[in-house]
Design a protein around this motif. Structure first.
Motif, PDB file in Angstrom:
ATOM      1  N   SER A 203      -9.666  14.403  24.436  1.00 58.32           N
ATOM      2  CA  SER A 203     -10.611  14.020  23.380  1.00 58.32           C
ATOM      3  C   SER A 203     -10.497  14.945  22.181  1.00 58.32           C
ATOM      4  N   GLU A 204     -10.366  16.250  22.420  1.00 57.60           N
ATOM      5  CA  GLU A 204     -10.218  17.199  21.319  1.00 57.60           C
ATOM      6  C   GLU A 204      -8.920  16.964  20.557  1.00 57.60           C
ATOM      7  N   GLU A 205      -7.844  16.620  21.287  1.00 59.03           N
ATOM      8  CA  GLU A 205      -6.577  16.337  20.610  1.00 59.03           C
ATOM      9  C   GLU A 205      -6.703  15.104  19.728  1.00 59.03           C
ATOM     10  N   ILE A 206      -7.418  14.085  20.229  1.00 58.81           N
ATOM     11  CA  ILE A 206      -7.601  12.870  19.436  1.00 58.81           C
ATOM     12  C   ILE A 206      -8.405  13.173  18.176  1.00 58.81           C
ATOM     13  N   GLU A 207      -9.462  14.000  18.307  1.00 61.06           N
ATOM     14  CA  GLU A 207     -10.288  14.353  17.151  1.00 61.06           C
ATOM     15  C   GLU A 207      -9.496  15.134  16.107  1.00 61.06           C
ATOM     16  N   SER A 208      -8.478  15.864  16.567  1.00 59.22           N
ATOM     17  CA  SER A 208      -7.692  16.668  15.622  1.00 59.22           C
ATOM     18  C   SER A 208      -6.685  15.830  14.833  1.00 59.22           C
ATOM     19  N   ARG A 209      -6.502  14.573  15.254  1.00 64.36           N
ATOM     20  CA  ARG A 209      -5.535  13.722  14.552  1.00 64.36           C
ATOM     21  C   ARG A 209      -6.148  13.156  13.275  1.00 64.36           C
ATOM     22  N   PRO A 211      -4.583  11.068   9.270  1.00 63.91           N
ATOM     23  CA  PRO A 211      -3.395  10.425   8.703  1.00 63.91           C
ATOM     24  C   PRO A 211      -2.264  11.375   8.352  1.00 63.91           C
ATOM     25  N   SER A 212      -2.562  12.665   8.157  1.00 73.59           N
ATOM     26  CA  SER A 212      -1.494  13.616   7.864  1.00 73.59           C
ATOM     27  C   SER A 212      -0.995  14.321   9.125  1.00 73.59           C
ATOM     28  N   HIS A 213      -1.620  14.051  10.256  1.00 74.66           N
ATOM     29  CA  HIS A 213      -1.192  14.670  11.520  1.00 74.66           C
ATOM     30  C   HIS A 213      -1.315  13.625  12.621  1.00 74.66           C
ATOM     31  N   LEU A 214      -0.227  12.907  12.879  1.00 73.73           N
ATOM     32  CA  LEU A 214      -0.221  11.822  13.864  1.00 73.73           C
ATOM     33  C   LEU A 214       0.753  12.111  14.996  1.00 73.73           C
ATOM     34  N   ALA A 215       0.873  13.396  15.353  1.00 81.15           N
ATOM     35  CA  ALA A 215       1.774  13.759  16.448  1.00 81.15           C
ATOM     36  C   ALA A 215       1.257  13.176  17.757  1.00 81.15           C
ATOM     37  N   PRO A 216       2.150  12.832  18.700  1.00 85.01           N
ATOM     38  CA  PRO A 216       1.713  12.271  19.987  1.00 85.01           C
ATOM     39  C   PRO A 216       0.844  13.270  20.751  1.00 85.01           C
ATOM     40  N   LEU A 217      -0.050  12.756  21.567  1.00 85.08           N
ATOM     41  CA  LEU A 217      -0.891  13.603  22.412  1.00 85.08           C
ATOM     42  C   LEU A 217      -0.057  14.191  23.545  1.00 85.08           C
ATOM     43  N   ASP A 218      -0.422  15.388  23.943  1.00 85.93           N
ATOM     44  CA  ASP A 218       0.266  16.056  25.045  1.00 85.93           C
ATOM     45  C   ASP A 218      -0.092  15.353  26.354  1.00 85.93           C
ATOM     46  N   LEU A 236       0.513   3.828  19.700  1.00 84.84           N
ATOM     47  CA  LEU A 236      -0.217   3.400  18.504  1.00 84.84           C
ATOM     48  C   LEU A 236      -0.110   4.434  17.389  1.00 84.84           C
ATOM     49  N   LEU A 237      -0.230   5.732  17.749  1.00 79.72           N
ATOM     50  CA  LEU A 237      -0.096   6.789  16.745  1.00 79.72           C
ATOM     51  C   LEU A 237       1.286   6.758  16.101  1.00 79.72           C
ATOM     52  N   GLY A 238       2.304   6.506  16.931  1.00 78.76           N
ATOM     53  CA  GLY A 238       3.655   6.421  16.395  1.00 78.76           C
ATOM     54  C   GLY A 238       3.818   5.260  15.432  1.00 78.76           C
ATOM     55  N   GLU A 239       3.241   4.110  15.796  1.00 79.55           N
ATOM     56  CA  GLU A 239       3.332   2.949  14.907  1.00 79.55           C
ATOM     57  C   GLU A 239       2.581   3.188  13.602  1.00 79.55           C
ATOM     58  N   ILE A 240       1.402   3.823  13.691  1.00 82.63           N
ATOM     59  CA  ILE A 240       0.643   4.122  12.472  1.00 82.63           C
ATOM     60  C   ILE A 240       1.413   5.100  11.585  1.00 82.63           C
ATOM     61  N   ASP A 241       2.023   6.112  12.217  1.00 83.00           N
ATOM     62  CA  ASP A 241       2.795   7.095  11.449  1.00 83.00           C
ATOM     63  C   ASP A 241       3.942   6.416  10.709  1.00 83.00           C
ATOM     64  N   HIS A 242       4.661   5.521  11.409  1.00 79.85           N
ATOM     65  CA  HIS A 242       5.763   4.807  10.760  1.00 79.85           C
ATOM     66  C   HIS A 242       5.254   3.896   9.654  1.00 79.85           C
ATOM     67  N   SER A 243       4.073   3.270   9.906  1.00 79.21           N
ATOM     68  CA  SER A 243       3.510   2.380   8.880  1.00 79.21           C
ATOM     69  C   SER A 243       3.134   3.147   7.619  1.00 79.21           C
ATOM     70  N   ILE A 244       2.526   4.338   7.810  1.00 81.33           N
ATOM     71  CA  ILE A 244       2.154   5.155   6.648  1.00 81.33           C
ATOM     72  C   ILE A 244       3.398   5.631   5.907  1.00 81.33           C
ATOM     73  N   GLU A 245       4.435   5.991   6.674  1.00 80.05           N
ATOM     74  CA  GLU A 245       5.675   6.414   6.035  1.00 80.05           C
ATOM     75  C   GLU A 245       6.278   5.280   5.207  1.00 80.05           C
ATOM     76  N   ARG A 246       6.272   4.066   5.797  1.00 77.04           N
ATOM     77  CA  ARG A 246       6.814   2.918   5.045  1.00 77.04           C
ATOM     78  C   ARG A 246       5.987   2.653   3.800  1.00 77.04           C
ATOM     79  N   GLN A 247       4.652   2.786   3.918  1.00 75.71           N
ATOM     80  CA  GLN A 247       3.787   2.542   2.762  1.00 75.71           C
ATOM     81  C   GLN A 247       4.019   3.582   1.680  1.00 75.71           C
TER      82      GLN A 247
END
Length: 472
Positions: A203-209, A211-218, A236-247
């Motif tokens: 939960s803490e890892e998810i809260e730390s994510r 749009p500028s930090h979308l690294a996968p959870l451990d 999902l985080l990976g797809e969002i990261d790629h989507s933001i990069e494309r945008q």
């Protein structure tokens, strides 16, 4: 929001408490039953002891007629116990709660204790009974007939003794179970906390994510029960990261690919030398259309960046101390040509030494859009005034103009994207105040719209920065 930990603690505590209450009830009934049996056995044994003692006494004295004893010798009086506790050197206070009686077969009283059941009445009824003395106390009695001695022997015990013992044992059981319950609850809370530790870490890892930090959870040490959820979330985080990069790539490419052609179209349109009024009008419309399209494109790029390129520290830019007067001048400079064409009187009334602690990029975009709106919508020969005041509550920045102003309904909707107030002839795209709203909400500012005090019509936009935010 419901907490699984709280629910588990409440439900397990309720289950344990219910089980212990059941155990206490069963234990009380069992102790009561066993106590009754034990005391009943003691009454029967006491009657046999009395029979044996009488038999020995009669054999020793060779006197089979106890009725010849004096009245005072037939009653055994128990001494009073005066100790602070339950007993002293002379006896126990519970002796008065025990009683025995010996009667002849004809019902003549021979021997007994000087307390307890009435000695003037005797019922030839063997076995156990519940009787009541003249004081109203209840006794449990056992009566049997001794054939060798031809006497009736009755032993009795006050019911209070049995109840007191049962209550004491039950009380000890309750205290032990309550102590056990407390220990079990503490251990249960600790165990549940330890069991949820890995879930809390996720939960803490998810809260730390953001749009500028979308690294996968451990995924190490993740419980197998939530591993599918964590795995799906990482995808999902990976797809969002790629989507933001494309945008972001699209935004960057669009800025490069579209600005140059728009600028070229405007230059070519301005280089035309129309020979008649119709061609001249077309030229003006082309230039105005390119300007409008360029403004719309710039606003869309700005809005896209505001939504996607969140800065560090939870999406908020780092603040710095800025001289507000100079920041306002920076936003006025690119608009100097429009100000000159419309012959506007612009007054930067912000004190030259007034410092504002704010993110420079966001504040520049915010002021640029507010001042740009004021320039666009002010009538020719109008007036624009920018002021700022600092108080104990915070800093207030105001941009006032002499444009057409807004009615109350328009003030409610003007922050919507692409909203354009009716009967406005000024070119625009309806995104300026939407961008302002994005910045205000992200920075936790407040914005208010009033009627301008500069003229009969006009808009007064007041931006308020709370003290606790302006001091960060």
């Amino acid at each position: 929001m419901k907490s699984i930990r709280f629910w588990l603690i409440v439900m397990l505590t309720s289950a344990i408490l219910t089980s212990m209450l059941g155990a206490i009830f069963i234990s009380y009934n069992k102790v009561s039953h066993e106590t009754e049996e034990l005391y009943d056995a003691e009454l029967a044994q006491l009657s046999r002891v009395l029979e044996s003692l009488l038999s020995i006494q009669l054999d020793y004295t060779q006197d089979a007629n106890l009725a010849s004893l004096a009245e005072k010798d037939r009653v055994i009086n128990t001494p009073d116990v005066h100790a602070s506790g339950e007993f002293d050197l002379y006896g126990h206070k519970y002796e008065k709660k025990l009683s025995f009686q010996i009667w002849t077969s004809q019902g003549v009283f021979l021997l007994g204790s000087g307390h307890g059941l009435d000695m003037t009445e005797f019922v030839r009824k063997p076995g156990y009974q519940i009787e009541q003395d003249t004081a109203g106390e209840q006794w449990r009695s056992f009566t049997r007939y001794s054939e060798p001695l031809k006497v009736w022997i009755k032993t009795a015990q006050q019911m209070e003794i049995r109840e007191e013992l049962t209550h004491e044992i039950a009380s000890l059981n309750v205290q032990s179970l309550l102590l056990m319950l407390l220990v079990m609850i503490v251990l249960m809370v600790i165990i549940i906390q330890m069991g949820f530790r890995s879930l809390l870490r996720v939960s803490e890892e998810i809260e730390s994510r953001n749009p500028s930090h979308l690294a996968p959870l451990d995924e190490r040490e993740v419980p197998s029960e939530i591993m599918p959820v964590v795995h799906a979330l990482n995808q999902l985080l990976g797809e969002i990261d790629h989507s933001i990069e494309r945008q972001q790539r699209f935004t960057s490419n669009a800025a490069h690919e579209l600005r140059t052609p728009l600028a070229a179209i405007k230059v070519h349109a301005q280089n035309l030398y129309p020979q008649d009024e119709r061609t001249q009008t077309i030229q003006q419309k082309i230039v105005q259309g390119v300007d409008k399209l360029t403004h719309l494109f710039n606003q869309l790029i700005t809005l896209s960046k505001m939504e996607t390129e969140l800065q560090e520290e939870g999406g908020r830019e780092s603040s710095k101390k800025l001289l507000l007067h100079g920041l306002v001048d920076q936003q006025l400079f690119p608009l100097s040509e429009q100000i000159k064409v419309k012959n506007l009187q612009v007054d930067n009334a912000v004190a030259t030494d007034l410092v504002c602690t704010c993110p420079e990029n966001s504040m520049s975009i915010l002021l640029r859009n507010l001042i740009d709106n004021a320039v666009r919508y002010s009538d020719e020969n109008g007036m624009i005034r920018v002021t700022a005041t600092d108080s104990a509550d915070g800093m207030s920045i105001s941009v006032m103009d002499t444009g057409p102003g807004l009615d109350e309904q328009q003030k409610q909707r003007v922050f919507e994207r692409f909203y354009r107030a009716a009967h406005q002839q000024v070119t625009g795209c309806g995104l300026g105040l939407s961008i302002v709203k994005e910045i205000v909400e992200r920075q936790q500012y407040r914005i208010l719209l009033h009627d301008s005090p500069l003229a009969e019509h006009g808009l007064w936009v007041e931006l308020f920065i709370p003290k606790e935010i302006n001091m960060k």
